[in-house]
Design an enzyme around this catalytic site. Structure first.
Site: not given
Length: 196
Positions: A15-20, A95
């Site tokens: 799972i790719f996260g780019y914010g919080s 989300e």
């Protein structure tokens, strides 16, 4: 793409996260890797009326905008076994239900030489979302972030933590959009403090 479709036949998932998610995943995972995806740029173009704002004063959070020449750095988390279903249940609420994001599969490139890319799930807010705010100047976005607060906390915290992650974990990357908004928001905060 529904969670059950995503995990069908899989024993693990990235799972790719780019914010919080880069500093606050709030789900159990096997391991995490800093890296990037290609073909997208991170932009503070999505409204938030739950976590970092409310209906009267929505905050601004990041989404991904398609751009063939861009890449976005963040963190990918590998979940496996029972973590798989648990993390997707949690992220569907965080989300999708509260944030209005949809899911896509992308190629994630872990940082470092000779590392093979992996398929990763990512959450993206699109223009047809009612919370989508679209482009604005760094000054406008920074001013909005400086005064917005939601159930999870102040919008400024979200911005500063994301900027800190980039400086600490990806010091070689110059995120002009992010850092321009950080400067603008801090200018507004300094002004508000000076005039109190």
């Amino acid at each position: 793409m529904k969670p059950q479709d995503i995990i069908a036949g899989k024993s693990s998932l990235w799972i790719f996260g780019y914010g919080s998610l880069v500093w606050k995943p709030d789900f159990k995972y096997k391991r995490s890797e800093v890296g990037y995806i290609q073909g997208y740029k991170r932009r503070f173009w999505h409204g938030d009326n739950f976590h970092r704002g409310d209906d009267e004063s929505p905050g601004r959070v990041v989404t991904l905008i398609e751009d063939d020449s861009a890449s976005t750095w963040g963190v990918a988390f590998e979940v496996s076994g029972s973590q798989l279903e648990d993390s997707l249940k949690y992220l569907t609420v965080r989300e999708t239900v509260r944030g209005g994001y949809i899911t896509k599969m992308v190629e994630f490139f872990p940082d470092g030489e000779d590392r093979s890319p992996v398929q990763a799930l990512v959450y993206i807010a699109t223009v047809d979302n009612p919370l989508y705010l679209g482009p604005a100047s760094a000054e406008q976005i920074g001013a909005q972030i400086a005064v917005s607060r939601g159930k999870t906390g102040h919008n400024l915290e979200y911005l500063l933590r994301l900027a800190e992650f980039m400086r600490t974990s990806c010091p070689q990357v110059e995120d002009h959009h992010l850092f321009a908004i950080e400067r603008a928001a801090l200018t507004v905060v300094s002004y508000l403090l000076a005039t109190q």
